[in-house]
Scaffold this active site. Structure first.
Site, short mmCIF file in Angstrom:
data_model
loop_
_atom_site.label_atom_id
_atom_site.label_comp_id
_atom_site.label_asym_id
_atom_site.label_seq_id
_atom_site.Cartn_x
_atom_site.Cartn_y
_atom_site.Cartn_z
N GLY A 276 0.32 -6.35 -0.07
CA GLY A 276 1.59 -7.06 -0.11
C GLY A 276 2.67 -6.22 0.53
N PRO A 277 3.84 -6.81 0.75
CA PRO A 277 4.93 -6.07 1.39
C PRO A 277 5.36 -4.87 0.56
CG PRO A 277 5.38 -8.44 1.29
CD PRO A 277 4.19 -8.19 0.42
N SER A 278 6.03 -3.92 1.18
CA SER A 278 6.57 -2.76 0.47
C SER A 278 7.58 -3.24 -0.57
CB SER A 278 7.25 -1.80 1.44
OG SER A 278 6.32 -1.27 2.35
N GLY A 279 7.55 -2.64 -1.75
CA GLY A 279 8.48 -3.00 -2.81
C GLY A 279 8.06 -4.23 -3.59
N GLY B 285 5.67 -4.36 -5.84
CA GLY B 285 5.27 -4.03 -7.20
C GLY B 285 3.89 -3.45 -7.34
N LYS B 286 3.24 -3.13 -6.20
CA LYS B 286 1.86 -2.62 -6.25
C LYS B 286 1.80 -1.28 -7.00
CE LYS B 286 1.38 -2.58 -1.79
NZ LYS B 286 2.74 -3.03 -1.41
N GLU C 120 -3.96 4.49 -1.06
CA GLU C 120 -4.17 4.87 0.33
C GLU C 120 -4.56 6.34 0.42
OE1 GLU C 120 -5.21 4.05 3.77
OE2 GLU C 120 -4.28 2.44 2.62
#
Length: 579
Positions: free
Chosen positions: A371-374, A376-377, A502
């Site tokens: 998902g996009p940065s920010g 909540g991952k 990562e």
């Protein structure tokens, strides 16, 4: 910064000292010796009176002089022993306080450190406890002997000459009127000085820890201005404190000199009239000095005491904070077969970051989050680590709410390899074995972890091998080397749940290939959670969850999401160049 200060009082100060389990026997022995030493010093002026007045010349002999000197020396020796014993009490108390505060910091939740600079926490352990140490070690023993000396001298003075003694008491109301306002002002100034010291400590520690960032962006001038501002603030409050101290000493000195002049004048008149002997006047003056010296010390003690109250308030504030939530011991055996998020909602402060997140990760399965940065991952990983407690819903392991599992037991089954592995100052071996006790691993285990993580490739080239010092935050190692140390640490820990953020991002292509194979071996038979930024790390996942703005908007394999989730397909194309 989170408020951690309590309004302190003498009662709370004593309670804090008692909480250190101070040795009462040693304390009272020290006080008793102080009493004996003070009693000895109180005898000296009386012997001096006898020596000067002398009933006849036959009494003024060498044995009497030797007795006076002997009493003085014995008194001095006993004073020294008692001071050492009380100083030992002070050092022991401060040692216990530092252990208590340090232990408390280790048990506080991550949310506290999110809001507080590390330098300010360091200041609590070092500076605030040093203030209390200074009071107990240096000023408190003097206070006890001073009180005994003043009380004993006053009693004897009344027996020597009660009229002359009353003159001395003129100084008491004058001293109180002079000292009280200054003491109140000192408490406020000391509090500000201690707060500024903590803030300045935090600022310079932050700057020095990121020294490469500062130099890379030519920020020397900016940091100089910021540092000088903090230094000037410390100077300003330091000078305010110096002004108060500069006023206290002359005021006390003037008051006491005024009393001495009155005593000498009145005593001289009495001596001329034949109603007082010279020996009595000399003895009176000696006792008066035994009162004056402690009185000037009392003024200093009062200022140090007010400082200590400020430090006490901050220390108590920290000690009374809630620890990181844990659970009672349990005999339940965790298998870590299934990790589940059940309608989890969470945020920082009042802003939600995750809303109604539900998913399941099973043993021997690889789960990826994209998902996009920010989106909540990383917050999901933080919740799994139990850095924070969820607002709503629950996280379970084997159908047991993780809040009901003791933290040490729970975290012992979790391994985390971040995008940039954290490295502590010390040796390579100390970094690999970090968090484990000597009985939890063998040299063979370390060797195996080093080989599996391909860390041996660079360790074998180092003259000191595993005993090589890595420097603060691992500055002597490359990014790839630090990353492989983090992976070796995970191998040695042998976790049931493995979280990879990562984990190969900092490696070159050759190292990434080797470590990728090592990670595949490490992932076997475990629950694996991956935050993915590279397509190669997620295509073989058993399930991929797409997180967008804190919501779970899609799940499935790579092929399923490419076919059914437009945003995932677009995200993949943008991030990885895939159609």
């Amino acid at each position: 910064m989170e408020k951690t200060e309590e309004k302190a009082s003498f009662k709370k100060f004593i309670m804090l000292i008692k909480s250190t389990n101070v040795k009462k026997g040693l304390f009272f022995t020290g006080v008793f010796l102080t009493l004996i030493g003070t009693a000895g010093s109180l005898i000296v002026p009386l012997l001096t009176q006898m020596f000067i007045d002398g009933f006849n010349t036959d009494l003024i002999t060498a044995p009497l002089a030797a007795l006076i000197i002997g009493v003085f020396l014995i008194s001095a020796i006993i004073d020294g022993i008692s001071y050492y014993m009380l100083a030992k009490i002070g050092q022991t108390v401060v040692k216990s306080l530092r252990e208590m505060v340090w232990d408390k910091f280790l048990r506080l939740p991550v949310s506290y450190f999110d809001k507080t600079k590390s330098g300010e926490s360091v200041s609590r352990v070092v500076n605030d406890t040093s203030i209390i140490q200074n009071l107990i070690t240096s000023h408190f023993p003097q206070l006890i002997s001073g009180i005994l000396s003043v009380a004993g001298s006053i009693v004897i003075l009344f027996f020597l000459d009660w009229k002359l003694t009353l003159i001395m008491f003129i100084a008491l109301p004058i001293s109180i009127v002079a000292i009280m306002p200054l003491g109140s002002r000192m408490q406020k100034v000391s509090k500000k000085l201690q707060d500024e010291t903590a803030s300045f400590t935090g600022s310079i520690q932050e700057t020095l820890s990121e020294i490469r960032l500062m130099k890379s962006f030519n920020a020397e001038s900016y940091e100089k201005i910021k540092g000088n501002k903090g230094i000037n603030e410390l100077f300003k409050y330091g000078m305010k404190e110096a002004v108060i101290n500069a006023l206290l000493s002359p005021i006390m000195y003037t008051i006491m000199m005024f009393v001495i002049i009155l005593v000498i004048g009145y005593g001289g008149l009495r001596g001329a009239a034949g109603t007082m002997s010279i020996g009595t006047l000399v003895a009176f003056l000696l006792y008066l000095f035994q009162i004056i010296m402690p009185m000037t010390m009392f003024a200093m003690f009062f200022t140090e005491y007010n400082k200590a109250l400020g430090a006490t308030g901050r220390i108590i504030g920290i000690l009374e904070m809630e620890n990181e939530k844990s659970a009672a011991d349990t005999e339940e055996l965790l298998t870590y077969e299934t990790l589940s998020f059940n309608n989890v909602t969470f945020g920082y402060d009042k802003t939600p970051v995750l809303e109604n997140i539900s998913f399941t990760a099973e043993n021997n399965k690889k789960i990826a989050f994209v998902g996009p940065s920010g989106s909540g991952k990383s917050t999901i990983f933080s919740l799994i680590e139990r850095y924070y407690s969820v607002w709503d819903g629950e996280i379970t392991i084997d159908n047991t709410n993780i809040e009901n599992i003791p933290l040490d037991l729970y975290r012992s089954g979790i391994g985390y390899v971040a995008q940039e592995s954290a490295i502590i100052s010390g040796t390579i071996k100390e970094n690999i074995t970090y968090g484990l006790t000597a009985g939890e691993y063998t040299d063979e285990d370390i060797k195996r972890a080093v080989q599996q993580s391909y860390t041996s490739e660079f360790i074998n080239d180092l003259p000191e091998g595993l005993e090589t010092e890595v420097g603060e935050r691992g500055v002597k190692l490359s990014g790839g080397q630090r990353q492989r140390l983090g992976i070796a640490r995970a191998f040695l820990r042998n976790p049931k749940i493995l979280m990879l953020d990562e984990a190969t991002a900092s490696l070159d292509s050759q190292s990434e290939k080797f470590v990728g194979e090592a990670l595949n071996e490490l992932m076997a038979g475990r629950t694996v959670l991956v935050i993915a930024h590279r397509l190669s790390t997620i295509v073989n996942s058993d399930k991929i969850y797409f997180i967008d703005s804190g919501h779970l908007t899609g799940e499935g394999t790579h092929e399923e999401l490419m076919a059914s989730h437009d945003m995932y397909k677009a995200f993949t194309a943008q991030q990885f160049g895939e159609d």
